[in-house]
Motif scaffolding. Structure first.
Motif, PDB file in Angstrom:
ATOM      1  N   ASP A   1      22.596  -4.035  34.052  1.00 20.60           N
ATOM      2  CA  ASP A   1      23.429  -5.207  33.733  1.00 20.60           C
ATOM      3  C   ASP A   1      24.580  -4.406  33.108  1.00 20.60           C
ATOM      4  O   ASP A   1      24.768  -3.821  32.117  1.00 20.60           O
ATOM      5  CB  ASP A   1      22.501  -6.158  33.027  1.00 20.60           C
ATOM      6  CG  ASP A   1      23.594  -7.334  32.474  1.00 20.60           C
ATOM      7  OD1 ASP A   1      24.795  -7.166  33.020  1.00 20.60           O
ATOM      8  OD2 ASP A   1      22.950  -8.220  31.929  1.00 20.60           O
ATOM      9  N   ALA A   2      25.834  -4.566  33.875  1.00 18.81           N
ATOM     10  CA  ALA A   2      27.030  -3.956  33.545  1.00 18.81           C
ATOM     11  C   ALA A   2      27.647  -4.616  32.244  1.00 18.81           C
ATOM     12  O   ALA A   2      27.850  -3.926  31.367  1.00 18.81           O
ATOM     13  CB  ALA A   2      27.984  -4.093  34.759  1.00 18.81           C
ATOM     14  N   ALA A   3      27.301  -5.947  32.092  1.00 14.53           N
ATOM     15  CA  ALA A   3      27.823  -6.636  30.758  1.00 14.53           C
ATOM     16  C   ALA A   3      27.297  -6.144  29.731  1.00 14.53           C
ATOM     17  O   ALA A   3      28.085  -5.808  28.461  1.00 14.53           O
ATOM     18  CB  ALA A   3      27.787  -8.334  31.103  1.00 14.53           C
ATOM     19  N   THR A   4      25.945  -6.064  29.601  1.00 17.08           N
ATOM     20  CA  THR A   4      25.492  -5.619  28.275  1.00 17.08           C
ATOM     21  C   THR A   4      25.134  -4.165  28.310  1.00 17.08           C
ATOM     22  O   THR A   4      24.404  -3.482  27.351  1.00 17.08           O
ATOM     23  CB  THR A   4      24.228  -6.147  28.059  1.00 17.08           C
ATOM     24  OG1 THR A   4      23.264  -6.120  29.144  1.00 17.08           O
ATOM     25  CG2 THR A   4      24.361  -7.805  27.783  1.00 17.08           C
ATOM     26  N   ASP A   5      25.411  -3.405  29.565  1.00 13.25           N
ATOM     27  CA  ASP A   5      24.934  -1.993  29.713  1.00 13.25           C
ATOM     28  C   ASP A   5      23.446  -1.930  29.567  1.00 13.25           C
ATOM     29  O   ASP A   5      23.146  -0.778  28.800  1.00 13.25           O
ATOM     30  CB  ASP A   5      25.684  -0.937  29.079  1.00 13.25           C
ATOM     31  CG  ASP A   5      25.562   0.516  29.474  1.00 13.25           C
ATOM     32  OD1 ASP A   5      25.322   0.522  30.785  1.00 13.25           O
ATOM     33  OD2 ASP A   5      25.873   1.260  28.669  1.00 13.25           O
ATOM     34  N   SER A   6      22.670  -2.585  30.026  1.00 14.94           N
ATOM     35  CA  SER A   6      21.173  -2.620  29.688  1.00 14.94           C
ATOM     36  C   SER A   6      20.544  -2.408  31.084  1.00 14.94           C
ATOM     37  O   SER A   6      20.794  -2.849  32.245  1.00 14.94           O
ATOM     38  CB  SER A   6      20.674  -3.817  28.831  1.00 14.94           C
ATOM     39  OG  SER A   6      20.859  -4.884  29.705  1.00 14.94           O
ATOM     40  N   MET A   7      19.188  -1.776  31.223  1.00 19.11           N
ATOM     41  CA  MET A   7      18.414  -1.898  32.343  1.00 19.11           C
ATOM     42  C   MET A   7      17.217  -2.837  32.118  1.00 19.11           C
ATOM     43  O   MET A   7      16.739  -3.161  31.054  1.00 19.11           O
ATOM     44  CB  MET A   7      18.070  -0.396  32.449  1.00 19.11           C
ATOM     45  CG  MET A   7      18.868   0.643  32.705  1.00 19.11           C
ATOM     46  SD  MET A   7      19.564   0.750  34.269  1.00 19.11           S
ATOM     47  CE  MET A   7      17.979   1.062  35.266  1.00 19.11           C
TER      48      MET A   7
END
Ligand code: SF4
Ligand code: SF4
Lengths: 346, 279
Positions: free
Chosen positions: B86-92
Motif C-alpha cells: 500500500d503506497a499511501a501508508t507504505d505498508s505490506m
C-alpha cells in the motif's frame, strides 16, 4: 505472447507427465504487470486439438452431403441417380474418418464406448456420440441401398436382403434427424464450455451448421462437375449461394455477440487462417467465382475453396480456444453479471 | 484367447451395469477461511501424501512463496500467496489462500461429462469415477475455475475427491486434518455456511470490513459452491473468477439457433431442388 524462457529443471521432466505445466511456462514472462494472480490464467488450456478440428470438418462434409443427397433423391431422384450414388459414397467415406479421429483424441481410447453407457441431457458430447453411432449405421445402410449388389466385393446377400426390405425413402427419413444433429451439435459442444471465444455467444452452433451445409453443397458441386445437366448446376449453385449467405450471417452474429471474446481470431496465431482462409478464401472468393464464366472456376475451383474455407474456419476456431483460455480478463467476467449479485467487495 | 474374450465380455457387461448407489447423506464440503491461513502448505503436502500424487518438480517461480502455481491433475490443494504493497501508508499485507476444487452444486464438469464418470457422490461431492472416465477432456474446458485436468501419463481427468475414501471411513479429509490454524474447515455444508456467516460478522465488527464470502450462495448464473471461501480482496486477486460461466445455462438456446440454421437450410435446398424440376 512474449518469448518464453527455457526452464531446465525438474519441471521439464514433469511437464512430460502433466501438461498443466505448459501453462506455467507461458505465463511467466508477463506475470508482474498482468491483472490478477501473477498474470496466470484462470482456465486450463483445452486438450482438444487437431483431431477435433479435423473431425468437425469431416463430419460436416459428410452430414451436409448426406442431407443434400436425401433432398435430391426426394425431389429429383430418378434423374440423378448417378449423382446421388457419388454423393452417398463421398458422405460414407468422410464419415469413416470420424470415429478414428474421435477415438485418437481420448486419453483412454479403448473406453470410447463409455460415452454410450448413458444418455445425458446436458452433455453435447454425449449427444454427439449417439448421433455419430446412429448416423454411421444409417449412412452405411444408405450406401448399401444405392450400389447395385453385384458390384460389391462381398456381402451381396445381405445387401440384396436390405434392398428388398428397406425402401430408400424410409432410410432417408430415419437418417435425417441424425444427420441434422451431426450438423448442429459441434458448435454447441464448443459453446457449452467456459472458454470465452467459444462460449460468449449463442451462434457458434449456427455458424458451424451453416458451414457444414455449405461444405456439403460444395462437395455436391464438385461431384456434379462433369454432369451435363445445366439445371442441376443452377440449383446447386443457388443453394451454395444460400448456404454461403447463411454462413456469413451466422458469422456476423457470432462476432457481434462474442465481441471481445473473438479477439484470438483477429490477433494471434489463428488470425491469418481465420481472416484469409475462412472468410477470404472460404466465403468471399467462392461467392465471386460462382459468377465466373469459366465452368472450371465455377464448379471446380469455387467448391474446392469453399471446402478449404470450411476446414480453415473450424480449425481456427478450435485452436483459438488455446489462446482464449489464457485470457484472464474474460475468464474473470465469464458470464453476464446480475445486478446486486456480485460478491466482490464494494 | 478364450480368457481374453471372456475378459472383454465381462468388461462390456460391467460398462452397462449400474449398481444401486449408496444412500444419500447430508452434504459435506469445505469452508476455507483465508484470514487464518499462514501459508504453511501442510494441506498441499497432506493431500499429496494421502492421495499419492507425484511431486511437481523443484521449480522456483519467483511468485512469492508459490511454487506449485496452479491446481492441476496432480495438485489438488494449492496455496496462493499475494503480497500487496500500500503506497499511501507504505505498508505490506499478505494474502494467503488454500485453493481447491469448488465442488459446485451445479457443476459444469458434471454436466458436460459424456460418460457419466463425473458424479455427485452420496456426500454431494463432485467425484471422478476413474474406472469410467475415458479422458475426453470435456470437463477440462467445462470448469470455469480451471480446476480439473487430464493427466498425460494415465489419460484420465483428476481433481480433488474431497477424500471420498477417508469420508467413507468417517475421517476428515487430509488437508483439513493437517491444517494447523483451521483455515480449512470440513463439515456439513449447512453448518459451514452458518459458521462462515458468523465469521464474517465477527470480522466486520472488528473493523475488517473487506471480508466477504465467495460461493456461499448462488450468484449470476452460477450455483453456490459446496467448497467456498472467505476472502479479503477481489476474487481475481486469488485467481478466482468474479462471474463464472455455467455452460448448461446456455445449452437450449445454442441448440435452438443451431437447429434453426440446419433445418432452414435443408428446407431451402428442398425448395431449390424441386423448383428446378418443374422449371
Ligand atoms: S470447481 Fe470445476 S472441477 Fe470442481 S466441481 Fe466445480 S466445475 Fe467441477
Ligand atoms: S475426461 Fe473423464 S471425467 Fe472428464 S468429461 Fe471426459 S469422461 Fe468425464
Amino acid at each position: 505472447m512474449a518469448s518464453i524462457p527455457e526452464i531446465n529443471d525438474a519441471r521439464d521432466v514433469f511437464s512430460q507427465i502433466s501438461p498443466s505445466y505448459d501453462i506455467v511456462r507461458s505465463a511467466q514472462p508477463e506475470r508482474v504487470h498482468e491483472p490478477g494472480y501473477y498474470g496466470l490464467p484462470i482456465l486450463k488450456r483445452p486438450f482438444w486439438k487437431w483431431e477435433i478440428a479435423l473431425y468437425f470438418f469431416f463430419e460436416g462434409v459428410s452430414a451436409g452431403t448426406s442431407v443434400l443427397c436425401s433432398v435430391l433423391r426426394a425431389t429429383r431422384g430418378r434423374r440423378h441417380r448417378e449423382m446421388i450414388r457419388a454423393g452417398r459414397t463421398l458422405s460414407f467415406a468422410t464419415m469413416l474418418v470420424c470415429p478414428p479421429l474421435l477415438i485418437a483424441d481420448l486419453g483412454r481410447p479403448e473406453r470410447f464406448h463409455h460415452m454410450l453407457r448413458i444418455w445425458k441431457k446436458t452433455s453435447p458430447m454425449n449427444h454427439g456420440a449417439w448421433a455419430l453411432t446412429g448416423y454411421g449405421l444409417l449412412s452405411t445402410i444408405q450406401l448399401c441401398l444405392i450400389w447395385p449388389a453385384w458390384r460389391l466385393p462381398f456381402g451381396k446377400r445381405i445387401v440384396r436382403l436390405l434392398q428388398r426390405l428397406l425402401p430408400e425413402s424410409v432410410v432417408d427419413v430415419l437418417g435425417m434427424p441424425f444427420a441434422l444433429t451431426m450438423i448442429s451439435y459441434p458448435g454447441v459442444l464448443l459453446s457449452t464450455t467456459a472458454n470465452p471465444v467459444w462460449s460468449h455467444t449463442h451462434f457458434l452452433g449456427s455458424l458451424f451448421a451453416a458451414s457444414s451445409m455449405s461444405n456439403g453443397a460444395a462437395a455436391l458441386a464438385l461431384l456434379s462437375a462433369r454432369c451435363k445437366d445445366e439445371d442441376l448446376h443452377r440449383s446447386i449453385g443457388r443453394f451454395e449461394d444460400a448456404a454461403t449467405t447463411a454462413e456469413a450471417a451466422a458469422l456476423a452474429l457470432y462476432l457481434g455477440t462474442a465481441k471481445k471474446a473473438a479477439r484470438p481470431l483477429f490477433k494471434g496465431k489463428q488470425s491469418g487462417l481465420f481472416l484469409i482462409g475462412a472468410i477470404g478464401l472460404g466465403i468471399v472468393a467462392p461467392a465471386l467465382l460462382r459468377r465466373a464464366r469459366s465452368p472450371v472456376l465455377r464448379s471446380v475451383v469455387a467448391p474446392l475453396l469453399s471446402l478449404a474455407g470450411g476446414a480453415a474456419l473450424k480449425w481456427a476456431i478450435t485452436y483459438a480456444g488455446q489462446e482464449s483460455a489464457m485470457d484472464v480478463e474474460l475468464a474473470n467476467h465469464n458470464a453476464p453479471m446480475i445486478e446486486g449479485q456480485a460478491q466482490t467487495r464494494a | 484367447m478364450n480368457e481374453g474374450l471372456v475378459q472383454i465380455a465381462t468388461d462390456l457387461r460391467d460398462t452397462w451395469t449400474r449398481p444401486e448407489p449408496p444412500a444419500a447423506q447430508e452434504e459435506t464440503g469445505f469452508f476455507t477461511d483465508t484470514t487464518l491461513c499462514i501459508g504453511c502448505k501442510a494441506c498441499e503436502v497432506a493431500c499429496k501424501q494421502w492421495n499419492q500424487l507425484p511431486a511437481d518438480g523443484f521449480n522456483w517461480t519467483g511468485n512469492s512463496y508459490d511454487n506449485t502455481v496452479t491446481l492441476s491433475d496432480t495438485t489438488w490443494r494449492h496455496v496462493a500467496f499475494v503480497e500487496q504493497h500500500d503506497a499511501a501508508t507504505d505498508s505490506m499485507r499478505w494474502l494467503m489462500m488454500s485453493d481447491v476444487c469448488k465442488h459446485c452444486q451445479h457443476a459444469p464438469c458434471v454436466e458436460v461429462c459424456p460418460t457419466g464418470a463425473l458424479i455427485y457422490n452420496e456426500f454431494g461431492n463432485v467425484y471422478v469415477q476413474q474406472d469410467v472416465c475415458n479422458g475426453c477432456a470435456n470437463c477440462v474446458v467445462g470448469c470455469p475455475f480451471g480446476v480439473i485436468a487430464r493427466n498425460k501419463a494415465d489419460g484420465r481427468a483428476h481433481k480433488c475427491t474431497l477424500c471420498y475414501d477417508r469420508q467413507k471411513d468417517g475421517m476428515v479429509p487430509a488437508c483439513a486434518k493437517s491444517c494447523p490454524t483451521e483455515s480449512i474447515k470440513f463439515g456439513k455444508v449447512s453448518e459451514l455456511r452458518e459458521q462462515a456467516r458468523q465469521r464474517v460478522e465477527q470480522l466486520h465488527a472488528r473493523g475488517e470490513t473487506d471480508a466477504y464470502l465467495y460461493g456461499n450462495e448462488t450468484w449470476g448464473e452460477y450455483s453456490a459452491l459446496n467448497s467456498f471461501f472467505l476472502l479479503k480482496d477481489k476474487p481475481i486477486v486469488y485467481n478466482l473468477p468474479e462471474a463464472p460461466r455455467r455452460p448448461a445455462a446456455h445449452l437450449k438456446r445454442n441448440y435452438l439457433f443451431s437447429f434453426m440454421a440446419s433445418v432452414a437450410l435443408t428446407a431451402v435446398s428442398a425448395l431449390l431442388f424441386s423448383g428446378g424440376e418443374r422449371g
